[in-house]
Scaffold this active site. Structure first.
Site, PDB file in Angstrom:
ATOM      1  N   CYS A  12      29.172  47.076  -3.619  1.00 30.00           N
ATOM      2  CA  CYS A  12      29.582  45.979  -2.747  1.00 30.00           C
ATOM      3  C   CYS A  12      28.638  45.986  -1.538  1.00 30.00           C
ATOM      4  CB  CYS A  12      31.014  46.198  -2.283  1.00 30.00           C
ATOM      5  SG  CYS A  12      31.174  47.754  -1.374  1.00 30.00           S
ATOM      6  N   HIS A 124      43.517  59.493   2.159  1.00 30.01           N
ATOM      7  CA  HIS A 124      42.215  58.858   1.874  1.00 30.01           C
ATOM      8  C   HIS A 124      41.488  58.667   3.198  1.00 30.01           C
ATOM      9  CE1 HIS A 124      39.302  55.689   0.940  1.00 30.01           C
ATOM     10  NE2 HIS A 124      39.412  56.053  -0.333  1.00 30.01           N
ATOM     11  N   GLU A 126      39.661  56.400   4.469  1.00 30.23           N
ATOM     12  CA  GLU A 126      39.851  55.124   5.172  1.00 30.23           C
ATOM     13  C   GLU A 126      41.200  55.087   5.888  1.00 30.23           C
ATOM     14  OE1 GLU A 126      39.176  51.479   2.889  1.00 30.23           O
ATOM     15  OE2 GLU A 126      40.638  50.490   4.196  1.00 30.23           O
ATOM     16  N   THR A 165      41.610  48.813   2.132  1.00 30.18           N
ATOM     17  CA  THR A 165      40.830  47.694   1.575  1.00 30.18           C
ATOM     18  C   THR A 165      40.666  47.742   0.055  1.00 30.18           C
ATOM     19  OG1 THR A 165      38.803  48.965   1.920  1.00 30.18           O
ATOM     20  CG2 THR A 165      39.434  47.418   3.669  1.00 30.18           C
ATOM     21  N   CYS A 195      39.676  43.875   0.283  1.00 33.71           N
ATOM     22  CA  CYS A 195      38.424  43.150   0.508  1.00 33.71           C
ATOM     23  C   CYS A 195      37.994  42.339  -0.720  1.00 33.71           C
ATOM     24  CB  CYS A 195      37.330  44.128   0.922  1.00 33.71           C
ATOM     25  SG  CYS A 195      36.699  45.080  -0.454  1.00 33.71           S
ATOM     26  N   SER A 223      37.287  57.976  -6.183  1.00 30.10           N
ATOM     27  CA  SER A 223      37.008  56.613  -5.705  1.00 30.10           C
ATOM     28  C   SER A 223      38.241  55.749  -5.921  1.00 30.10           C
ATOM     29  CB  SER A 223      35.815  56.039  -6.476  1.00 30.10           C
ATOM     30  OG  SER A 223      35.799  54.633  -6.356  1.00 30.10           O
TER      31      SER A 223
HETATM   32  S1  SF4 Z   1      35.833  47.499   2.382  1.00 29.21           S
HETATM   33 FE1  SF4 Z   1      35.203  46.502   0.484  1.00 29.21          FE
HETATM   34  S2  SF4 Z   1      33.141  45.730   0.952  1.00 29.21           S
HETATM   35 FE2  SF4 Z   1      33.611  47.326   2.461  1.00 29.21          FE
HETATM   36  S3  SF4 Z   1      32.836  49.245   1.594  1.00 29.21           S
HETATM   37 FE3  SF4 Z   1      34.999  49.115   1.029  1.00 29.21          FE
HETATM   38  S4  SF4 Z   1      34.962  48.170  -1.019  1.00 29.21           S
HETATM   39 FE4  SF4 Z   1      32.968  47.755  -0.077  1.00 29.21          FE
END
Ligand code: SF4
Length: 306
Positions: A12, A124, A126, A165, A195, A223
């Site tokens: 991406c 995770h 994020e 996301t 996303c 992942s």
């Molecule tokens: S938020 Fe979406 S576009 Fe951004 S790195 Fe993660 S998967 Fe890729």
């Protein structure tokens, strides 16, 4: 044997940018170069950088004062940024702008004292980053529908949700619907947090599921978005596997199958898909490959200053 390659898969824009940041920093500054957490969740990408001298750390204490560090695409909590500044580290922030958007929403919710339900996978990277932008007294993490029962929030208070996301669009909608039953005035993020890349890749696997009797996803076991692709295939009734590299795939699994769908997560280099196709072709040289155009070719994100 027919092989169908998902129309939308692989890097991406956020991953492509993060990898380019490391490449450019390596070319400009050389080593030692540190990266906080895996730059993207793909074993081959990380091992390639390691072989070129990049050092991956999970703790800033492992980076000598004043050295250069890159923050991964998954984002970091503000405490890590403060620590980097305190230790006089030279940092480059490769956080995906779509993750930064979620951080900004978290700050906005906390400024308005909105109880914030963060939907995603506990632990995770994020989620760790985004959690740091929510005032601790307002933060609630929900991983699945069962967690909703445990939420201890006064329904008279303002309650909103944000999401990781890279979640399953379908499963997340079920969680949101259930949250709405508990909190009828639930506030949604201004723009959806899952996303475009996650959504497009799941849609491409749904398309594969209509054509194929087996789906193979190239992606690392840690992942999130790659695992959601495998689940999407299974949820649509097609036997689906996830593999980190072509070596892991047992060709005997293809016995009795005639239409194989192949896709890959947002952090997976294309050569891993090509190697899997070559491996299948070694057993089925007559296999016909079907490809189609991705709608994402023109999506690119601006790099941070390097
Ligand atoms: S938020 Fe979406 S576009 Fe951004 S790195 Fe993660 S998967 Fe890729």
């Amino acid at each position: 044997m027919e092989i169908y390659i998902a129309h939308t898969q692989g890097f991406c824009a956020g991953v492509a940018s993060a990898i380019e940041v490391v490449e450019k920093a390596l070319a400009k500054y050389g080593t030692p170069l540190y990266v906080y957490h895996d730059i993207v969740h793909n074993t081959s990408v990380v091992n390639d950088f390691k072989s070129r001298g990049v050092i991956f750390v999970e703790d800033l204490a492992d980076v000598p004062a004043g050295k250069r560090i890159i923050f991964s695409a998954h984002g970091i909590p503000p405490a890590v940024l403060s620590e980097a500044k305190k230790r006089n580290l030279q940092f480059i922030d490769a956080t995906c702008p779509l993750v930064t958007k979620v951080h900004d929403e978290a700050i906005h919710f906390s400024d308005k004292e909105i109880q914030t339900i963060l939907i995603g996978h506990k632990g995770h990277q994020e989620m760790v980053g985004t959690s740091g932008y929510v005032a601790p007294a307002l933060l609630h993490i929900v991983e699945d529908e069962d967690d909703i029962e445990e939420l201890d929030i006064d329904p008279a208070q303002s309650v909103g949700y944000l999401t990781q996301t890279t979640l399953s669009v379908t499963d997340t909608q079920k969680i949101i619907d259930k949250l709405k039953q508990k909190f009828p005035k639930l506030i949604a993020p201004p723009r959806k947090d899952i996303c475009y890349a996650t959504e497009n890749r799941q849609e491409a696997v749904r398309d594969l599921a209509k054509l194929c009797d087996m789906i193979i996803i190239c992606g690392s076991p840690h992942s999130s978005n790659s695992n959601r692709l495998r689940e999407t295939g299974e949820q649509h009734g097609v036997e689906s596997f996830i593999i980190d590299t072509a070596d892991e795939f047992e060709l005997s699994l293809l016995n009795g199958h005639k239409r194989i769908g192949i896709s890959s997560g947002a952090s997976v280099p294309r050569y891993l898909v090509d190697e899997l196709v070559a491996k299948i072709k070694s057993k089925y040289p007559e296999a016909k490959i079907h490809t189609s155009e991705s709608p994402e070719a023109n999506i690119v994100f601006r790099l941070p200053p390097i």
